[in-house]
Enzyme design. Structure first.
Site, short mmCIF file in Angstrom:
data_model
loop_
_atom_site.label_atom_id
_atom_site.label_comp_id
_atom_site.label_asym_id
_atom_site.label_seq_id
_atom_site.Cartn_x
_atom_site.Cartn_y
_atom_site.Cartn_z
N GLU A 1 0.88 -1.17 0.00
CA GLU A 1 0.00 0.00 0.00
C GLU A 1 0.92 1.22 0.00
OE1 GLU A 1 -0.98 3.16 1.58
OE2 GLU A 1 -1.96 2.18 3.28
N CYS B 1 -2.20 7.94 4.84
CA CYS B 1 -2.24 7.51 3.43
C CYS B 1 -3.55 7.88 2.78
CB CYS B 1 -1.99 6.02 3.32
SG CYS B 1 -2.96 5.01 4.45
#
Length: 504
Positions: A256, A293
């Site tokens: 990720e 994120c």
């Protein structure tokens, strides 16, 4: 702080190279020297993990569930010391870190509770076609987990990746993040103490330190490792993926790597509650110094007086946000460089620049047009930190063209009212092709840990849009299906014993 690695239940520190953690708020060196793992130590950990994998594959689920719950209880009991060290190393503040510790232990318990039903085993039995076929998902084997810089607890040593791998029945070798090695050590020591009281093998959990990228590279290339879980930068994730693909036996890297997480504010929402949305968006941009994120890095709207007023409200909200400490010197430097590069671009205007030369950083808001972005898509590249780029679209058609130009992202958000539904329907058809989570009238920060959650997205947000790193579906990354045809009961894995065609 002993600064040692944890290998097969024992401490190890064979290498001469060491490093220290630094206080995020001052840059001062913190107590403790941490050893870079040697190639031999990496190899020893990987070999021990393989031995443990064969034991764990035969371990009854109740033993795994008890282990997950015991880890959660132990971390809660040691929470004060863990949070204090994490605050020194990350500068994220005790309240945020206390909440993050709660999320860490909650997700461990969630996996334990969810797994009690065996739902993720994908059990299928069929004896109607001339053979006794039984299909089940089995653990993939040793998993290398890389701790994330921005979540020293929830995406680190005992975080979601580790919990998911354990729930799948896989041993874990953690590569501790060098930005918070002391926090990692405290958590690792808690896990080791729990394992000492558990029937599970000691190598169910191991941890290696290393400021040198070679340590992580060696771990990914260890032949015993079967999968990698990573949360971090695009450069880091793709580098690990290249190493994994170059192995004689390639393995998956579930990386990720962040994203721009666009927020689209439609005209009806601007008219009905523009001020409220502006405050929400500004808070999401600056939450945790923009080091999530899922931070919204792109704000999209239809050009006009209402959108101009909205952008001004976002800027006013950002003006009231105090400068904040970033996780590391490198992250702070990269943030300032990214903002400076955008500000120097001819097609970009500065709306608000709250940053100076001090160690804490301030938020930034810049503005451009959809036409400029379509011509130069790199304008949408993530700037990790409290910055966002406003993109004004001439009309609905240009908004759709911009949506088509968006890169893969973890999330996209639509702010809308009933009057916006027609345009929202067209936009959502495009956006769902580019994101892992679509949000309406909210913000992307604050990822709920739930069985229904999906935290992933198309490249370059992640390397595999089918995989999630949050929620109980995360366990699927570390399982692989195996079919057993006419295999005697005594040779079947535990989940298949006693099954029959009627159990389908």
């Amino acid at each position: 702080m002993h600064g040692h690695h944890t290998i097969d239940g024992e401490r190890s520190a064979l290498g001469a190279s060491t490093f220290a953690a630094r206080a995020a708020s001052t840059g001062a060196e913190l107590p403790g020297r941490f050893h870079d793992a040697t190639p031999g130590e990496v190899a020893a950990a990987a070999a021990a993990a393989q031995r443990a994998a064969r034991v764990l594959r035969r371990t009854p689920w109740p033993d795994l569930a008890r282990f997950l719950r015991a880890i959660a209880d132990e971390l809660d009991a040691r929470g004060e010391d863990i949070v204090a060290r994490a605050d020194l190393e990350s500068g994220l503040g005790a309240p945020r870190l206390t909440g993050e510790l709660g999320r860490t232990t909650d997700q461990l318990r969630l996996f334990a509770d969810e797994g009690d039903g065996g739902g993720w085993l994908g059990l299928r039995v069929d004896a109607s076609r001339g053979a006794d076929l039984r299909r089940v998902a089995l653990p993939i084997g040793p998993v290398a987990v890389f701790g994330a810089s921005n979540f020293p607890l929830a995406f680190s040593v005992a975080g979601g990746d580790t919990a998911a791998a354990w729930a799948a029945g896989c041993p874990v070798v953690v590569k501790a993040h060098p930005a918070h090695p002391g926090t990692s050590e405290l958590v690792a020591d808690a896990i080791v103490d729990v394992l000492a009281r558990s029937p599970l093998p000691a190598a169910t959990f191991q941890m290696l330190h290393g400021a040198d990228h070679a340590v992580g590279g060696a771990l990914v290339q260890a032949p015993e490792v079967r999968a990698v879980a990573f949360t971090g930068s695009f450069a880091g994730g793709t580098a690990l993926d290249r190493l994994a693909r170059a192995r004689p036996r390639p393995i998956p890297v579930f990386a990720e790597m962040g994203s721009s997480n666009p927020i689209v504010v439609l005209p009806g929402a601007l008219a009905a509650r523009g001020d409220q949305v502006a405050a929400q968006v500004a808070g999401s941009i600056t939450l945790g110094a923009g080091q999530f994120c899922t931070k919204p890095g792109v704000i999209v709207g239809l050009a006009g007086a209402a959108f101009d007023a909205f952008v001004s409200e976002v800027a006013r909200a950002l003006e009231g946000v105090a400068p904040a400490t970033m996780l590391t010197d490198g992250i702070r430097t990269a943030y300032r460089a990214g903002v400076a590069e955008l500000a120097a671009t001819a097609a970009v205007d500065v709306v608000w620049l709250g940053d100076g030369d001090e160690r804490p950083v301030g938020p930034s808001l810049l503005r451009t047009t959809a036409a400029a972005v379509i011509e130069r898509p790199s304008l949408l590249d993530e700037v990790f930190g409290p910055a966002a780029l406003v993109v004004a679209c001439a009309d609905a058609a240009e908004a759709l063209a911009l949506a088509e130009a968006l890169p893969g992202s973890l999330t996209a958000t639509l702010h809308l009212e009933d009057a916006d539904l027609d345009l929202a329907a067209d936009l959502s058809e495009v956006l769902v092709e580019r994101v892992g989570r679509l949000i309406v009238n909210g913000v992307p920060t604050g990822v709920i840990v739930s069985p229904a959650q999906h935290h992933g997205g198309p490249y370059p947000a992640t390397l595999d849009a089918r995989a999630t790193s949050v929620g109980t579906a995360a366990v699927e990354r570390f399982l692989r299906p195996v079919a057993f045809q006419d295999v005697p009961e005594a040779l079947l894995p535990a989940p298949l014993r006693g099954t029959a065609d009627s159990d389908r």
